[in-house]
Design a protein around this motif. Sequence first.
Motif, PDB file in Angstrom:
ATOM      1  N   LEU A  91       0.822  -1.210   0.000  1.00  0.00           N
ATOM      2  CA  LEU A  91       0.000   0.000   0.000  1.00  0.00           C
ATOM      3  C   LEU A  91       0.855   1.259   0.000  1.00  0.00           C
ATOM      4  O   LEU A  91       0.471   2.293  -0.555  1.00  0.00           O
ATOM      5  N   LEU A  92       2.024   1.172   0.637  1.00  0.00           N
ATOM      6  CA  LEU A  92       2.907   2.336   0.733  1.00  0.00           C
ATOM      7  C   LEU A  92       3.691   2.575  -0.548  1.00  0.00           C
ATOM      8  O   LEU A  92       4.041   3.714  -0.871  1.00  0.00           O
ATOM      9  N   LEU A  93       3.986   1.496  -1.282  1.00  0.00           N
ATOM     10  CA  LEU A  93       4.819   1.608  -2.473  1.00  0.00           C
ATOM     11  C   LEU A  93       3.978   1.807  -3.725  1.00  0.00           C
ATOM     12  O   LEU A  93       3.291   0.898  -4.170  1.00  0.00           O
ATOM     13  N   LYS A  94       4.018   2.988  -4.263  1.00  0.00           N
ATOM     14  CA  LYS A  94       3.367   3.251  -5.540  1.00  0.00           C
ATOM     15  C   LYS A  94       4.472   3.583  -6.530  1.00  0.00           C
ATOM     16  O   LYS A  94       5.074   4.653  -6.498  1.00  0.00           O
ATOM     17  N   LYS A  95       4.750   2.641  -7.419  1.00  0.00           N
ATOM     18  CA  LYS A  95       5.901   2.778  -8.298  1.00  0.00           C
ATOM     19  C   LYS A  95       5.501   3.370  -9.648  1.00  0.00           C
ATOM     20  O   LYS A  95       4.478   3.018 -10.215  1.00  0.00           O
ATOM     21  N   THR A  96       6.360   4.252 -10.126  1.00  0.00           N
ATOM     22  CA  THR A  96       6.151   4.850 -11.443  1.00  0.00           C
ATOM     23  C   THR A  96       7.404   4.648 -12.291  1.00  0.00           C
ATOM     24  O   THR A  96       8.468   4.306 -11.769  1.00  0.00           O
ATOM     25  N   CYS A  97       7.269   4.851 -13.576  1.00  0.00           N
ATOM     26  CA  CYS A  97       8.432   4.772 -14.462  1.00  0.00           C
ATOM     27  C   CYS A  97       8.209   5.705 -15.650  1.00  0.00           C
ATOM     28  O   CYS A  97       7.086   6.154 -15.910  1.00  0.00           O
ATOM     29  N   TRP A  98       9.308   5.967 -16.367  1.00  0.00           N
ATOM     30  CA  TRP A  98       9.243   6.830 -17.545  1.00  0.00           C
ATOM     31  C   TRP A  98       9.040   5.968 -18.790  1.00  0.00           C
ATOM     32  O   TRP A  98       9.694   4.947 -18.963  1.00  0.00           O
ATOM     33  N   VAL A  99       8.116   6.408 -19.616  1.00  0.00           N
ATOM     34  CA  VAL A  99       7.771   5.650 -20.806  1.00  0.00           C
ATOM     35  C   VAL A  99       7.584   6.606 -21.986  1.00  0.00           C
ATOM     36  O   VAL A  99       7.238   7.778 -21.798  1.00  0.00           O
TER      37      VAL A  99
END
Length: 221
Positions: free
Chosen positions: A110-118
């Motif tokens: 719940l604490l980890l919301k991961k994003t990335c560049w695309v």
Amino acid sequence: DYTKVASFDLEQTFQILKTSPQGLSENEAKKRLGTSGKNIFSQKKITIWEIFVRQFNNAFLYLLVGASFVSLALGQAQQALTILAITFLTALFGFFLEYRSQKAEEKLSLLLKKTCWVKRQDSKEEIDESLLVPGDVVLLAAGDIVPADCRLTAAENLQVDEAVLTGESAPVIKATDRVEALTSINKAKNLVFTGTAVQSGSAEAVIFATGSATQIGRISQ
């Protein structure tokens, strides 16, 4: 099949995945998300009762229960009860550890919301990793965790820590050259896999598998 993907040249890779170095359009990405599903591992929720019951699926506990029946048959009821009590306490301790571990994992997710560049239509966007689809072109840099199984399309001094997948402690030098007759995952120099960590360098890569279709996803299943 990652062994086949590794053997494709870049032109073949983009052709088969029906994408381009500029990435997918927003509309195409939405369509593929509907087909491939979110880039997450589908995990069955385990109930408290299931956690408790499976503590008894243990050869050592079977041995203890067998020993208690032998003791009972020999008229040693007190010894039999003692062994059964040890069996129950062992199972209870295992249940406590596993239940606590599961709860900690749920809180952490719940604490980890991961994003990335695309790349989307040749413009860079930062999106939630769960929205990635096969055909997306992702941008990787030192410190990133690879969000999906990818074929490298560009790489500069790229080294990746694959210990989570292969157990190898030394980082692997990666490149875009095709790899023919691939025999094992640790020889896939032109591929990067979900959960591995970029140690140094930078890269662009096109996704060929997401979620449960990735190597880590299959192991998880």
